[in-house]
Design a protein around this motif. Structure first.
Motif, PDB file in Angstrom:
ATOM      1  N   ARG A  36       0.857  -1.227   0.082  1.00  0.00           N
ATOM      2  CA  ARG A  36       0.111   0.082   0.081  1.00  0.00           C
ATOM      3  C   ARG A  36       0.986   1.201  -0.057  1.00  0.00           C
ATOM      4  NH1 ARG A  36      -3.452  -2.531   4.003  1.00  0.00           N
ATOM      5  NH2 ARG A  36      -2.447  -1.489   5.517  1.00  0.00           N
ATOM      6  N   ALA A  37       0.546   2.247  -1.003  1.00  0.00           N
ATOM      7  CA  ALA A  37       1.227   3.548  -0.728  1.00  0.00           C
ATOM      8  C   ALA A  37       1.001   4.058   0.439  1.00  0.00           C
ATOM      9  CB  ALA A  37       0.731   4.196  -1.987  1.00  0.00           C
ATOM     10  N   GLY A  38       2.116   4.904   1.070  1.00  0.00           N
ATOM     11  CA  GLY A  38       1.891   5.199   2.547  1.00  0.00           C
ATOM     12  C   GLY A  38       0.738   6.380   2.494  1.00  0.00           C
ATOM     13  N   ASP A  39       0.559   6.889   1.302  1.00  0.00           N
ATOM     14  CA  ASP A  39      -0.187   8.216   1.294  1.00  0.00           C
ATOM     15  C   ASP A  39      -1.631   7.761   0.821  1.00  0.00           C
ATOM     16  OD1 ASP A  39       0.527   7.336  -1.264  1.00  0.00           O
ATOM     17  OD2 ASP A  39       0.841   9.442  -1.960  1.00  0.00           O
ATOM     18  N   ALA A  40      -1.943   6.434   0.600  1.00  0.00           N
ATOM     19  CA  ALA A  40      -3.289   6.013   0.399  1.00  0.00           C
ATOM     20  C   ALA A  40      -3.498   4.498   0.806  1.00  0.00           C
ATOM     21  CB  ALA A  40      -3.419   6.150  -1.453  1.00  0.00           C
ATOM     22  N   PRO A  41      -3.785   4.158   1.953  1.00  0.00           N
ATOM     23  CA  PRO A  41      -3.598   3.126   2.277  1.00  0.00           C
ATOM     24  C   PRO A  41      -4.828   2.015   1.598  1.00  0.00           C
ATOM     25  CG  PRO A  41      -4.173   4.459   4.154  1.00  0.00           C
ATOM     26  CD  PRO A  41      -4.229   5.348   2.771  1.00  0.00           C
ATOM     27  N   ALA A  42      -5.814   2.561   0.979  1.00  0.00           N
ATOM     28  CA  ALA A  42      -7.098   1.735   0.980  1.00  0.00           C
ATOM     29  C   ALA A  42      -6.828   0.909  -0.539  1.00  0.00           C
ATOM     30  CB  ALA A  42      -8.082   2.523   0.565  1.00  0.00           C
ATOM     31  N   LEU A  43      -6.635   1.402  -1.657  1.00  0.00           N
ATOM     32  CA  LEU A  43      -6.419   0.897  -2.970  1.00  0.00           C
ATOM     33  C   LEU A  43      -5.168   1.148  -3.920  1.00  0.00           C
ATOM     34  CD1 LEU A  43     -10.064   2.478  -3.602  1.00  0.00           C
ATOM     35  CD2 LEU A  43      -9.551  -0.234  -3.271  1.00  0.00           C
ATOM     36  N   ALA A  44      -4.426   2.049  -3.358  1.00  0.00           N
ATOM     37  CA  ALA A  44      -3.392   2.375  -4.268  1.00  0.00           C
ATOM     38  C   ALA A  44      -2.054   1.877  -3.801  1.00  0.00           C
ATOM     39  CB  ALA A  44      -2.898   3.781  -4.350  1.00  0.00           C
ATOM     40  N   LEU A  45      -1.279   1.082  -4.754  1.00  0.00           N
ATOM     41  CA  LEU A  45      -0.041   0.313  -4.156  1.00  0.00           C
ATOM     42  C   LEU A  45       1.078   0.920  -4.813  1.00  0.00           C
ATOM     43  CD1 LEU A  45      -1.493  -3.156  -5.092  1.00  0.00           C
ATOM     44  CD2 LEU A  45      -1.215  -2.113  -2.770  1.00  0.00           C
ATOM     45  N   ARG A  46       2.266   0.735  -4.371  1.00  0.00           N
ATOM     46  CA  ARG A  46       3.751   1.332  -5.051  1.00  0.00           C
ATOM     47  C   ARG A  46       4.665   0.282  -4.775  1.00  0.00           C
ATOM     48  NH1 ARG A  46       5.205   6.388  -1.433  1.00  0.00           N
ATOM     49  NH2 ARG A  46       6.434   6.884  -3.039  1.00  0.00           N
ATOM     50  N   ARG A  47       5.528  -0.087  -5.550  1.00  0.00           N
ATOM     51  CA  ARG A  47       6.551  -0.903  -5.289  1.00  0.00           C
ATOM     52  C   ARG A  47       7.263  -0.698  -4.097  1.00  0.00           C
ATOM     53  NH1 ARG A  47       8.216   0.587 -10.292  1.00  0.00           N
ATOM     54  NH2 ARG A  47       7.513  -0.797 -11.924  1.00  0.00           N
ATOM     55  N   HIS A  48       7.761  -2.075  -3.427  1.00  0.00           N
ATOM     56  CA  HIS A  48       8.228  -2.086  -2.227  1.00  0.00           C
ATOM     57  C   HIS A  48       9.649  -2.159  -2.454  1.00  0.00           C
ATOM     58  CE1 HIS A  48       8.655  -2.051   1.963  1.00  0.00           C
ATOM     59  NE2 HIS A  48       9.539  -3.098   1.987  1.00  0.00           N
TER      60      HIS A  48
END
Ligand SMILES: C[S@@+](CC[C@H](N)C(=O)[O-])C[C@H]1O[C@@H](n2cnc3c(N)ncnc32)[C@H](O)[C@@H]1O
Length: 385
Positions: free
Chosen positions: A247-259
């Protein structure tokens, strides 16, 4: 060899379809429809005819699940608005794949315009494997059931005009999206291009395991280094368990970013409480309002209102499924699962709960139960359409 099994494996190879996700009966009926519109009479002749591209395309058209609507998972669009407002990286490049008949990419365009961006500041590409979907997207007229929920109805008032077949999108908006036909699994798709935000919603759930891995590799190639991947709420379960996306820190619900490679995957955690609160809740908050809050990361508020709903109005399947997603989002999988089971008990056709549980079963390695649940989700979705 069973001719239908040959059709199944052809579809699995070309578009990655897991035939069990749509069920054998649905496949049979799609094949019958495709046979009727071609000139062949026997199933064997039909299977042989699939060597021709046009015939195969007709089959794909008949078999793919076309369901889509404007501002689906409204939280993703709230997130996009915020992401766009903070964007300082030049032209914002967005990809909607699969785009179905344009409901998603046009929702993206509307969200960006409403966030104050002018068309030269963003570029939207939209891709779907069905030629009929792309043609429909380009004609940009929609039936009433493409607009579900408050946000979609508000947007319809503002950006559409009634026409004989339903609602026509404002012409200047059509020009904001570049449509093309393409297959997510095609290694040459959009070669050399990368996107800052990729919407890839409600496709992974229909793919077999190996195709999902290929799809992930493709998304990896298409997403810019610090890009955001937006998926459907239920797909998050699978992606977080099976990929390097978090989960992208700025959008926990639906958006993902690479770890970051080699880093420790963070456990699902509650997002920090925001300083700027959501707009004051209306007197009578609705489920959409709760979804909005959840989608923009305000899980505490969303849960509080949802629990309030539960106390004052009693359980409904939709509310329980929403509470289930919220429980999952704050890392309480057991509670999420329990709430989803309750949602299904109240309504065995709740699509959100069925899809969520299918992905959870799959992650546990129970492939058969997952396929059964996915089949049910698809039938329920078709019945609701
Ligand atoms: C359920 S719709 C989802 C549309 C939209 N993203 C949404 O969430 O509303 C699934 C779409 O995936 C498309 N599709 C299926 N397999 C595909 C593939 N391999 N590549 C690109 N599109 C595909 C179908 O044609 C269909 O329009």
């Amino acid at each position: 060899v069973d001719p239908l099994a040959r059709v199944e494996s052809l579809l699995a190879e070309t578009i990655g379809l897991d035939a069990s996700s749509i069920g054998r009966r649905a496949l049979e009926s799609s094949v019958r429809t495709a046979m009727q519109s071609s000139s062949v009479e026997t199933i064997d002749d039909y299977v042989a005819s699939l060597a021709r591209t046009a015939e195969l395309e007709r089959l794909i058209d008949a078999v793919a699940v076309p369901e889509s609507y404007f501002f689906r998972d409204v939280g993703s669009f709230d997130y996009l608005r915020r992401f766009a407002r903070d964007w300082r990286g030049g032209v914002l490049r967005i990809l909607s794949l699969p785009c179905a008949a344009g409901e998603e990419p046009y929702s993206i365009a509307i969200a960006l315009l409403e966030a104050g961006l002018a068309p030269p500041q963003f570029r939207i590409d939209a891709v779907d494997v069905r030629a009929s979907a792309i043609a429909a997207a380009e004609s940009a007229t929609y039936r009433p059931n493409a607009f579900r929920g408050e946000e979609a109805l508000r947007v319809r008032e503002r950006w559409f005009t009634p026409c004989a077949s339903g609602f026509a999108l404002a012409p200047h908006l059509r020009e904001t999206v570049r449509f093309r036909r393409g297959n997510l699994l095609d290694p040459l798709l959009l070669a050399g291009e990368t996107f800052d935000v990729v919407f890839c919603k409600n496709l992974l759930i229909y793919l077999h395991e190996e195709a999902r891995q290929r799809a992930l590799a493709q998304l990896e190639r298409l997403l810019a280094k610090d890009g955001r991947l937006l998926v459907a709420p239920s797909e998050m379960v699978w992606l977080q368990a099976n990929s390097g996306y978090r989960r992208a820190g700025d959008a926990p619900a639906l958006a993902l970013r690479r770890h970051p490679v080699g880093g420790q995957a963070p456990p699902p955690v509650l997002p920090p409480m925001r300083q700027a609160r959501a707009p004051v809740a209306p007197q009578e908050p609705t489920l959409d309002h709760i979804r909005n809050l959840a989608g923009s990361g305000q899980l505490h508020e969303a849960s509080a209102i949802a629990h309030d709903f539960l106390r004052t109005r009693g359980p409904s399947d939709e509310l329980l499924a929403l509470l289930g997603l919220l429980a999952y989002a704050r890392g309480d999988e057991a509670e999420g699962q329990r709430l989803m089971d309750r949602a299904l008990y109240l309504n065995p056709q709740n699509v959100e709960a069925l899809t969520f549980l299918a992905l959870a079963r799959e992650r546990d390695g129970d492939v058969e139960a997952a396929a059964r649940l996915r089949g049910r989700a698809l039938r329920a979705e078709a019945a609701n359409a």
